[in-house]
Design a protein around this motif. Structure first.
Motif, PDB file in Angstrom:
ATOM      1  N   ILE A 187       0.844  -1.206   0.000  1.00 41.08           N
ATOM      2  CA  ILE A 187       0.000   0.000   0.000  1.00 41.08           C
ATOM      3  C   ILE A 187       0.872   1.245   0.000  1.00 41.08           C
ATOM      4  CG2 ILE A 187      -1.763   1.304   1.245  1.00 41.08           C
ATOM      5  CD1 ILE A 187      -2.635  -1.452   2.464  1.00 41.08           C
ATOM      6  N   GLY A 188       1.881   1.275   0.871  1.00 43.20           N
ATOM      7  CA  GLY A 188       2.771   2.426   0.937  1.00 43.20           C
ATOM      8  C   GLY A 188       3.492   2.667  -0.374  1.00 43.20           C
ATOM      9  N   ARG A 189       4.041   1.619  -0.976  1.00 43.09           N
ATOM     10  CA  ARG A 189       4.743   1.763  -2.258  1.00 43.09           C
ATOM     11  C   ARG A 189       3.810   2.306  -3.329  1.00 43.09           C
ATOM     12  NH1 ARG A 189       6.696  -3.434  -0.997  1.00 43.09           N
ATOM     13  NH2 ARG A 189       5.328  -4.404  -2.542  1.00 43.09           N
ATOM     14  N   SER A 190       2.599   1.790  -3.351  1.00 39.15           N
ATOM     15  CA  SER A 190       1.634   2.190  -4.381  1.00 39.15           C
ATOM     16  C   SER A 190       1.292   3.671  -4.273  1.00 39.15           C
ATOM     17  CB  SER A 190       0.363   1.344  -4.254  1.00 39.15           C
ATOM     18  OG  SER A 190       0.653  -0.030  -4.403  1.00 39.15           O
ATOM     19  N   LEU A 191       1.089   4.165  -3.056  1.00 40.59           N
ATOM     20  CA  LEU A 191       0.728   5.571  -2.869  1.00 40.59           C
ATOM     21  C   LEU A 191       1.919   6.494  -3.102  1.00 40.59           C
ATOM     22  CD1 LEU A 191      -1.586   5.187   0.246  1.00 40.59           C
ATOM     23  CD2 LEU A 191      -2.266   5.445  -2.148  1.00 40.59           C
ATOM     24  N   ARG A 192       3.112   6.055  -2.717  1.00 38.86           N
ATOM     25  CA  ARG A 192       4.304   6.891  -2.964  1.00 38.86           C
ATOM     26  C   ARG A 192       4.605   7.010  -4.453  1.00 38.86           C
ATOM     27  NH1 ARG A 192       6.114   4.068   1.624  1.00 38.86           N
ATOM     28  NH2 ARG A 192       7.363   2.618   0.374  1.00 38.86           N
ATOM     29  N   ALA A 193       4.177   6.024  -5.246  1.00 39.03           N
ATOM     30  CA  ALA A 193       4.432   6.052  -6.685  1.00 39.03           C
ATOM     31  C   ALA A 193       3.751   7.233  -7.369  1.00 39.03           C
ATOM     32  CB  ALA A 193       3.976   4.743  -7.325  1.00 39.03           C
ATOM     33  N   VAL A 194       2.705   7.781  -6.735  1.00 38.72           N
ATOM     34  CA  VAL A 194       1.992   8.923  -7.338  1.00 38.72           C
ATOM     35  C   VAL A 194       2.072  10.155  -6.431  1.00 38.72           C
ATOM     36  CG1 VAL A 194       0.447   7.516  -8.750  1.00 38.72           C
ATOM     37  CG2 VAL A 194      -0.204   8.072  -6.382  1.00 38.72           C
ATOM     38  N   THR A 195       3.092  10.213  -5.580  1.00 34.41           N
ATOM     39  CA  THR A 195       3.255  11.348  -4.671  1.00 34.41           C
ATOM     40  C   THR A 195       4.624  11.981  -4.865  1.00 34.41           C
ATOM     41  OG1 THR A 195       1.874  10.226  -3.022  1.00 34.41           O
ATOM     42  CG2 THR A 195       3.162  12.105  -2.274  1.00 34.41           C
ATOM     43  N   ASP A 196       4.644  13.288  -5.056  1.00 36.90           N
ATOM     44  CA  ASP A 196       5.890  14.054  -5.107  1.00 36.90           C
ATOM     45  C   ASP A 196       6.284  14.351  -3.666  1.00 36.90           C
ATOM     46  OD1 ASP A 196       7.886  15.970  -5.270  1.00 36.90           O
ATOM     47  OD2 ASP A 196       6.902  17.151  -6.825  1.00 36.90           O
ATOM     48  N   LEU A 197       7.219  13.594  -3.125  1.00 37.98           N
ATOM     49  CA  LEU A 197       7.561  13.704  -1.710  1.00 37.98           C
ATOM     50  C   LEU A 197       8.249  15.020  -1.382  1.00 37.98           C
ATOM     51  CD1 LEU A 197       8.743  10.039  -1.048  1.00 37.98           C
ATOM     52  CD2 LEU A 197       6.523  11.058  -0.522  1.00 37.98           C
ATOM     53  N   GLU A 198       8.931  15.626  -2.339  1.00 34.46           N
ATOM     54  CA  GLU A 198       9.543  16.937  -2.097  1.00 34.46           C
ATOM     55  C   GLU A 198       8.468  18.010  -1.952  1.00 34.46           C
ATOM     56  OE1 GLU A 198      12.535  17.903  -4.932  1.00 34.46           O
ATOM     57  OE2 GLU A 198      13.864  16.253  -4.320  1.00 34.46           O
ATOM     58  N   ALA A 199       7.405  17.918  -2.747  1.00 35.30           N
ATOM     59  CA  ALA A 199       6.309  18.886  -2.653  1.00 35.30           C
ATOM     60  C   ALA A 199       5.581  18.772  -1.318  1.00 35.30           C
ATOM     61  CB  ALA A 199       5.325  18.688  -3.803  1.00 35.30           C
ATOM     62  N   LEU A 200       5.646  17.603  -0.708  1.00 33.46           N
ATOM     63  CA  LEU A 200       4.981  17.396   0.581  1.00 33.46           C
ATOM     64  C   LEU A 200       5.709  18.103   1.714  1.00 33.46           C
ATOM     65  CD1 LEU A 200       2.614  15.885   1.924  1.00 33.46           C
ATOM     66  CD2 LEU A 200       4.119  13.907   2.168  1.00 33.46           C
ATOM     67  N   GLY A 201       7.019  18.356   1.534  1.00 30.68           N
ATOM     68  CA  GLY A 201       7.802  18.956   2.615  1.00 30.68           C
ATOM     69  C   GLY A 201       8.119  17.911   3.670  1.00 30.68           C
ATOM     70  N   GLU A 202       8.763  18.338   4.748  1.00 31.07           N
ATOM     71  CA  GLU A 202       9.161  17.378   5.789  1.00 31.07           C
ATOM     72  C   GLU A 202       7.977  17.050   6.696  1.00 31.07           C
ATOM     73  OE1 GLU A 202      12.818  17.683   7.797  1.00 31.07           O
ATOM     74  OE2 GLU A 202      13.957  18.173   6.002  1.00 31.07           O
ATOM     75  N   ARG A 203       7.052  16.322   6.095  1.00 31.21           N
ATOM     76  CA  ARG A 203       5.854  15.856   6.790  1.00 31.21           C
ATOM     77  C   ARG A 203       5.597  14.414   6.396  1.00 31.21           C
ATOM     78  NH1 ARG A 203       4.046  20.735   4.215  1.00 31.21           N
ATOM     79  NH2 ARG A 203       3.749  22.458   5.686  1.00 31.21           N
TER      80      ARG A 203
END
Length: 239
Positions: free
Chosen positions: A93-109
């Motif tokens: 589940i985590g891998r699948s959701l991270r595949a469509v998430t820009d983690l830099e845009a999320l910031g340190e959260r």
């Protein structure tokens, strides 16, 4: 031919009810036939230690089944410890959701997606990914409404569905009766744009052919496209 009476390419009914938890930043209850999963998204103003100072966020997931989600009561994993199956599913589940998430845009959260199976009738991991995306999207919309983001971290939809071979036929969206007797069981995680995130396919008896795999993939694309529409409709009703 199928125990449910469905056609080979027919999915179970799908409903997604949003904002079912008053405390979570994002939440939904997804029902795929008789499978029901509560998905909640929780925002945390921190990241794992190995990400600190890198300017990137994190999306992760936890998965669990209630004791009577199945026909016979299961022991709570809080008492017995997480099974290998549970750990494997929540990582998926985590891998699948991270595949469509820009983690830099999320910031340190961090955003933690909790997927709690209320009732299981096959396809719980797929329902968790599909509903987990909706909870994640609602959490990000909650953040945007509070000017916490300069850019939308979500780059696409993601959804998941099972396919398999049952009675010699390639079928879409297996319920428990089919899954427990299938010759081949496969799970497909696919983005809204059609990108493949992960494929898990196992022959339980005879090996499957390339032609059968191609047919399963075609059905999976058809199924995830329908799930993306269900996600969109749920969000439209929310707004």
């Amino acid at each position: 031919m199928r125990p449910s009476g469905r056609k080979t390419d027919e999915m179970r009914p799908v409903t997604i009810e949003t904002s079912v938890s008053r405390h979570a930043e994002g939440s939904c209850l997804i029902s795929v036939g008789e499978t029901k999963v509560l998905c909640t998204a929780s925002l945390e103003e921190s990241v794992p230690g190995w990400l600190k100072g890198l300017g990137r966020g994190w999306v992760t997931a936890e998965y669990g089944m209630l004791p009577r989600a199945t026909g016979q009561r299961m022991r709570r994993e809080a008492k017995s410890g997480q099974s290998g199956r549970t750990q494997e599913i929540q990582r998926l589940i985590g891998r699948s959701l991270r595949a469509v998430t820009d983690l830099e845009a999320l910031g340190e959260r961090s955003i933690v997606i909790d997927c709690d199976v209320l009732q299981a009738d096959g396809g719980t991991r797929c329902a968790s990914i599909t509903g987990g995306w909706v909870a994640l999207k609602l959490c990000i919309e909650w953040m945007k409404a509070r000017d916490m983001l300069e850019k939308d971290p979500l780059t696409d939809h993601v959804a998941a569905i099972s396919c398999g071979i049952y009675g010699g036929e390639v079928i879409l969206d297996l319920d428990y009766a089919e899954d427990s007797e299938a010759e081949t069981d496969a799970n497909f995680v696919i983005t809204g744009a059609g990108g493949l995130v992960e494929i898990q396919a196992t022959a339980e008896e005879e090996p499957f052919s390339e032609e059968q795999f191609t047919r399963m993939l075609a059905l999976a694309r058809q199924g995830t496209a329908a799930l993306v529409k269900a996600q969109q409709q749920a969000l439209e009703q929310q707004s």
